[in-house]
Design an enzyme around this catalytic site. Structure first.
Site, PDB file in Angstrom:
ATOM      1  N   ARG A 240       0.855  -1.190   0.000  1.00  0.00           N
ATOM      2  CA  ARG A 240       0.000   0.000   0.000  1.00  0.00           C
ATOM      3  C   ARG A 240       0.886   1.233   0.000  1.00  0.00           C
ATOM      4  O   ARG A 240       1.956   1.238   0.637  1.00  0.00           O
ATOM      5  CB  ARG A 240      -0.900   0.046   1.245  1.00  0.00           C
ATOM      6  CG  ARG A 240      -2.102  -0.887   1.210  1.00  0.00           C
ATOM      7  CD  ARG A 240      -3.170  -0.427   0.195  1.00  0.00           C
ATOM      8  NE  ARG A 240      -4.306  -1.320   0.203  1.00  0.00           N
ATOM      9  CZ  ARG A 240      -4.478  -2.361  -0.614  1.00  0.00           C
ATOM     10  NH1 ARG A 240      -3.559  -2.639  -1.524  1.00  0.00           N
ATOM     11  NH2 ARG A 240      -5.565  -3.099  -0.548  1.00  0.00           N
ATOM     12  N   GLU A 269      -3.079   7.548  -4.513  1.00  0.00           N
ATOM     13  CA  GLU A 269      -3.501   7.014  -5.812  1.00  0.00           C
ATOM     14  C   GLU A 269      -4.968   7.308  -6.099  1.00  0.00           C
ATOM     15  O   GLU A 269      -5.770   7.353  -5.157  1.00  0.00           O
ATOM     16  CB  GLU A 269      -3.198   5.504  -5.903  1.00  0.00           C
ATOM     17  CG  GLU A 269      -3.928   4.607  -4.951  1.00  0.00           C
ATOM     18  CD  GLU A 269      -3.472   3.139  -5.091  1.00  0.00           C
ATOM     19  OE1 GLU A 269      -2.279   2.843  -4.870  1.00  0.00           O
ATOM     20  OE2 GLU A 269      -4.315   2.308  -5.434  1.00  0.00           O
ATOM     21  N   HIS A 287      -1.572  -0.188  -9.870  1.00  0.00           N
ATOM     22  CA  HIS A 287      -2.196  -1.073  -8.859  1.00  0.00           C
ATOM     23  C   HIS A 287      -2.754  -2.346  -9.523  1.00  0.00           C
ATOM     24  O   HIS A 287      -3.963  -2.608  -9.479  1.00  0.00           O
ATOM     25  CB  HIS A 287      -3.300  -0.324  -8.089  1.00  0.00           C
ATOM     26  CG  HIS A 287      -3.592  -0.929  -6.749  1.00  0.00           C
ATOM     27  ND1 HIS A 287      -4.002  -0.185  -5.676  1.00  0.00           N
ATOM     28  CD2 HIS A 287      -3.544  -2.216  -6.317  1.00  0.00           C
ATOM     29  CE1 HIS A 287      -4.192  -0.989  -4.629  1.00  0.00           C
ATOM     30  NE2 HIS A 287      -3.926  -2.231  -5.000  1.00  0.00           N
TER      31      HIS A 287
HETATM   32  P1  NAP Z   1      -0.712 -11.285   5.333  1.00  0.00           P
HETATM   33  O1  NAP Z   1      -0.652 -12.736   4.959  1.00  0.00           O
HETATM   34  O2  NAP Z   1      -1.553 -10.865   6.477  1.00  0.00           O
HETATM   35  O3  NAP Z   1       0.789 -10.814   5.548  1.00  0.00           O
HETATM   36  C1  NAP Z   1       1.157  -9.611   6.133  1.00  0.00           C
HETATM   37  C2  NAP Z   1       2.280  -9.905   7.090  1.00  0.00           C
HETATM   38  O4  NAP Z   1       2.801  -8.688   7.602  1.00  0.00           O
HETATM   39  C3  NAP Z   1       1.830 -10.743   8.274  1.00  0.00           C
HETATM   40  O5  NAP Z   1       2.495 -11.974   8.196  1.00  0.00           O
HETATM   41  C4  NAP Z   1       2.231  -9.937   9.490  1.00  0.00           C
HETATM   42  O6  NAP Z   1       2.827 -10.842  10.376  1.00  0.00           O
HETATM   43  C5  NAP Z   1       3.231  -8.949   8.928  1.00  0.00           C
HETATM   44  N1  NAP Z   1       3.275  -7.677   9.645  1.00  0.00           N
HETATM   45  C6  NAP Z   1       2.245  -6.893  10.024  1.00  0.00           C
HETATM   46  N2  NAP Z   1       2.704  -5.786  10.624  1.00  0.00           N
HETATM   47  C7  NAP Z   1       4.060  -5.880  10.626  1.00  0.00           C
HETATM   48  C8  NAP Z   1       5.097  -5.051  11.094  1.00  0.00           C
HETATM   49  N3  NAP Z   1       4.829  -3.900  11.720  1.00  0.00           N
HETATM   50  N4  NAP Z   1       6.379  -5.453  10.902  1.00  0.00           N
HETATM   51  C9  NAP Z   1       6.661  -6.627  10.282  1.00  0.00           C
HETATM   52  N5  NAP Z   1       5.701  -7.457   9.818  1.00  0.00           N
HETATM   53  C10 NAP Z   1       4.427  -7.091   9.991  1.00  0.00           C
HETATM   54  O7  NAP Z   1      -1.183 -10.420   4.088  1.00  0.00           O
HETATM   55  P2  NAP Z   1      -0.933 -10.715   2.532  1.00  0.00           P
HETATM   56  O8  NAP Z   1      -2.056 -11.503   1.992  1.00  0.00           O
HETATM   57  O9  NAP Z   1       0.468 -11.182   2.347  1.00  0.00           O
HETATM   58  O10 NAP Z   1      -1.087  -9.221   1.965  1.00  0.00           O
HETATM   59  C11 NAP Z   1      -0.191  -8.197   2.355  1.00  0.00           C
HETATM   60  C12 NAP Z   1      -0.641  -6.855   1.838  1.00  0.00           C
HETATM   61  O11 NAP Z   1      -0.495  -6.815   0.436  1.00  0.00           O
HETATM   62  C13 NAP Z   1      -2.138  -6.554   2.051  1.00  0.00           C
HETATM   63  O12 NAP Z   1      -2.366  -6.005   3.343  1.00  0.00           O
HETATM   64  C14 NAP Z   1      -2.465  -5.585   0.943  1.00  0.00           C
HETATM   65  O13 NAP Z   1      -2.397  -4.253   1.412  1.00  0.00           O
HETATM   66  C15 NAP Z   1      -1.365  -5.816  -0.080  1.00  0.00           C
HETATM   67  N6  NAP Z   1      -1.895  -6.291  -1.378  1.00  0.00           N
HETATM   68  C16 NAP Z   1      -1.722  -5.524  -2.480  1.00  0.00           C
HETATM   69  C17 NAP Z   1      -2.174  -5.964  -3.704  1.00  0.00           C
HETATM   70  C18 NAP Z   1      -1.992  -5.148  -4.947  1.00  0.00           C
HETATM   71  O14 NAP Z   1      -2.856  -5.181  -5.826  1.00  0.00           O
HETATM   72  N7  NAP Z   1      -0.895  -4.433  -5.106  1.00  0.00           N
HETATM   73  C19 NAP Z   1      -2.839  -7.199  -3.822  1.00  0.00           C
HETATM   74  C20 NAP Z   1      -2.992  -7.963  -2.659  1.00  0.00           C
HETATM   75  C21 NAP Z   1      -2.517  -7.502  -1.434  1.00  0.00           C
HETATM   76  P3  NAP Z   1       2.878 -10.593  11.947  1.00  0.00           P
HETATM   77  O15 NAP Z   1       1.540 -10.035  12.336  1.00  0.00           O
HETATM   78  O16 NAP Z   1       3.155 -11.931  12.509  1.00  0.00           O
HETATM   79  O17 NAP Z   1       3.995  -9.654  12.114  1.00  0.00           O
END
Ligand code: NAP
Length: 321
Positions: A240, A269, A287
């Site tokens: 994001r 954006e 995006h």
């Molecule tokens: P996810 O499986 O929840 O992974 C996010 C990870 O970040 C979690 O494992 C969490 O682990 C970690 N985290 C949270 N806060 C943190 C911090 N302060 N420091 C270090 N690690 C931290 O989510 P995902 O499915 O991989 O998706 C991630 C993000 O990608 C989404 O939130 C979304 O905004 C973005 N996304 C973008 C697109 C796009 O079109 N560009 C598409 C899909 C997703 P812990 O809580 O254990 O630390």
């Protein structure tokens, strides 16, 4: 009577058909994003809002819609930082998202951005299209080799892990990651933990961001963080825009603090920082992380599954609030 679902944006036709088979639906024929007024009206007029990243469901909108008919916000997407979850809870709204189904496609875009930026592929394409290519030379558009280099992954969740697997097994990169939680199985995708953000930034040739946007992670990559990166290093952001201080990024790119950036998401954006658009060492995508026919359909079906469960009186499978 069937529940009424207000769908804020045009969805793939097959998904709209499936929704209409289960519910009464208000569809967005023009696909124009809904402003605060229209969102409040939708919350007051329908039993559910099927919303997405372009819908700013902040405290003012959620608290301003009175009386509220909606009981659930079904987000089309895994990231839900555009929803004030606290305000939604206060108004008794359940919130769901669509995790998992977009993991591989988003990791593919992160990988593509890393390759495009490191190998200067955008510059090369622009050169050919402009008719400016005069033929092969030994010194034209030399980039950075990725094989054997270190990729630092910030946030080792679903997409971070999928990116690690691609980079390690596909490109032969060494992968380091930052996580608040110990990930004993990270080694299966060739990744080892880094002790701190600063250490990760300092040791990486490419840094890819995969944490969700929250108040805590806002501007996680700011001027201080960028100063820890190496001058030849590249920043990739598919998570994001809020995670990166865009003005600080522009300053770091201008000063040569880092070598390049590959971005799929932006702070304001679809507005892009005007200086970014003029920088050759920056790759800018609109995006596109989850933008495949397969994944957008899967996201829609996941949203539908949450709606069906909720209105059947069951716990929605992807409830986040
Ligand atoms: P996810 O499986 O929840 O992974 C996010 C990870 O970040 C979690 O494992 C969490 O682990 C970690 N985290 C949270 N806060 C943190 C911090 N302060 N420091 C270090 N690690 C931290 O989510 P995902 O499915 O991989 O998706 C991630 C993000 O990608 C989404 O939130 C979304 O905004 C973005 N996304 C973008 C697109 C796009 O079109 N560009 C598409 C899909 C997703 P812990 O809580 O254990 O630390």
């Amino acid at each position: 009577m069937r529940p009424l679902v207000h769908v804020t944006r045009r969805l793939p036709e097959v998904v709209e058909r499936q929704l209409a088979a289960h519910f009464d639906v208000v569809l967005n024929e023009t696909d124009a994003p809904l402003d605060a007024r229209a969102l409040a009206d939708a919350l007051a007029g329908a039993d559910a809002l099927l919303c997405t990243v372009t819908d700013r469901l902040d405290g003012a909108v959620l608290r301003g819609a009175a009386p509220l008919r909606a009981r659930i916000l079904v987000n089309f997407g895994v990231g839900y930082n555009h929803i004030d979850v606290g305000a939604a809870r206060e108004r008794g709204l359940v919130v769901t998202n669509t995790p998992g189904v977009l993991t591989d496609d988003t990791a593919d875009v992160a990988l593509a951005l890393m390759l495009m930026t490191a190998r200067r592929l955008g510059e090369g394409e622009r050169c050919v299209r402009a008719g400016a290519w005069t033929g092969w030379t030994p010194t034209q558009l030399l980039g950075m080799s990725l094989s054997g280099k270190t990729l630092g992954i910030v946030g080792f969740g679903r997409i971070g892990r999928a990116m690690a697997r691609r980079a390690h097994f596909g490109l032969g990169m060494r992968v380091r990651y930052l996580s608040r939680t110990v990930r004993p199985d990270a080694i299966e995708v060739g990744a080892t933990p880094s002790p701190s953000l600063e250490a990760l930034l300092a040791e990486s040739d490419v840094v890819s961001i995969h944490v969700p946007a929250t108040p805590e992670t806002r501007h996680l990559v700011d001027a201080d963080a960028l100063a820890h990166m190496r001058p030849h290093a590249i920043l990739v952001n598919t998570s994001r825009g809020d995670l990166v201080d865009e003005a600080a990024l522009v300053a770091a790119l201008r000063a040569g603090t880092i070598a390049g950036a590959g971005l799929d998401v932006y702070e304001g954006e679809p507005r892009i920082h005007p200086e970014l658009s003029g920088m050759e060492n920056v790759v800018l995508l609109p995006h596109l992380g989850s933008a495949t026919r397969e994944t957008r359909r899967a996201m829609g079906e996941r949203a539908l599954a949450n709606l069906v469960a909720f209105f059947d009186g069951r716990e929605p499978p992807d409830r986040v609030a």
